[in-house]
Design an enzyme around this catalytic site. Structure first.
Site, mmCIF file in Angstrom:
data_model
loop_
_atom_site.group_PDB
_atom_site.id
_atom_site.type_symbol
_atom_site.label_atom_id
_atom_site.label_comp_id
_atom_site.label_asym_id
_atom_site.label_seq_id
_atom_site.Cartn_x
_atom_site.Cartn_y
_atom_site.Cartn_z
ATOM 1 N N VAL A 1 4.412 -35.398 -28.480
ATOM 2 C CA VAL A 1 4.399 -35.075 -29.905
ATOM 3 C C VAL A 1 5.231 -36.087 -30.689
ATOM 4 C CG1 VAL A 1 5.066 -33.312 -31.598
ATOM 5 C CG2 VAL A 1 4.243 -32.623 -29.349
ATOM 6 N N CYS A 2 4.761 -36.449 -31.902
ATOM 7 C CA CYS A 2 5.569 -37.229 -32.841
ATOM 8 C C CYS A 2 5.295 -36.686 -34.243
ATOM 9 C CB CYS A 2 5.268 -38.727 -32.746
ATOM 10 S SG CYS A 2 3.643 -39.207 -33.357
ATOM 11 N N ARG A 3 5.510 -37.465 -35.261
ATOM 12 C CA ARG A 3 5.323 -36.990 -36.633
ATOM 13 C C ARG A 3 3.845 -36.834 -36.977
ATOM 14 N NH1 ARG A 3 4.346 -39.630 -41.202
ATOM 15 N NH2 ARG A 3 4.726 -38.539 -43.145
ATOM 16 N N GLY B 1 1.095 -38.475 -34.817
ATOM 17 C CA GLY B 1 0.197 -38.717 -33.684
ATOM 18 C C GLY B 1 0.127 -40.153 -33.209
ATOM 19 N N MET C 1 3.524 -33.448 -35.756
ATOM 20 C CA MET C 1 4.202 -32.326 -36.402
ATOM 21 C C MET C 1 3.634 -32.040 -37.791
ATOM 22 S SD MET C 1 6.180 -30.948 -34.235
ATOM 23 C CE MET C 1 7.239 -29.858 -35.208
#
Length: 101
Positions: free
Chosen positions: A62-64, A66, A90
């Site tokens: 997961v990141c901000r 993708g 996210m």
């Protein structure tokens, strides 16, 4: 590269499936909230922290939004790990978060 939508990952958590979530965002992003149970390994630290991951386990990355998690997923797959990118990051997460200690 395998991908999962945020709502699908949220469903797995709701049904208490065992999931390993790796959050590759930076500290200031993580401070705003993480998916409950996620482990933070900043994108730049992934190569040196591979020893913290088990090749027998599956990981959701997961990141901000993708992008970084996509790069981390590709790197992990290239090194023999089973990883899935959470598309949309996210920004697409609509379920609960927790503030890390």
């Amino acid at each position: 590269m395998k991908e999962i939508h945020a709502t699908e990952l949220a469903e797995k958590l709701k049904y208490n499936e065992k999931v390993n979530i790796i959050d590759v965002r930076e500290d200031e992003e993580v401070a705003q909230g993480v998916i409950p149970g996620a482990k933070q390994i900043r994108l730049g630290e992934v190569p040196e922290r591979l020893n913290e991951l088990n090749k027998e386990e599956h990981y959701y990355i997961v990141c901000r939004s993708g992008g970084r998690s996509g790069r981390a997923t590709e790197y992990l797959e290239a090194n023999g790990y089973d990883a899935t990118n959470m598309e949309g990051g996210m920004l697409a997460w609509e379920d609960e978060t927790e503030i890390p200690k």
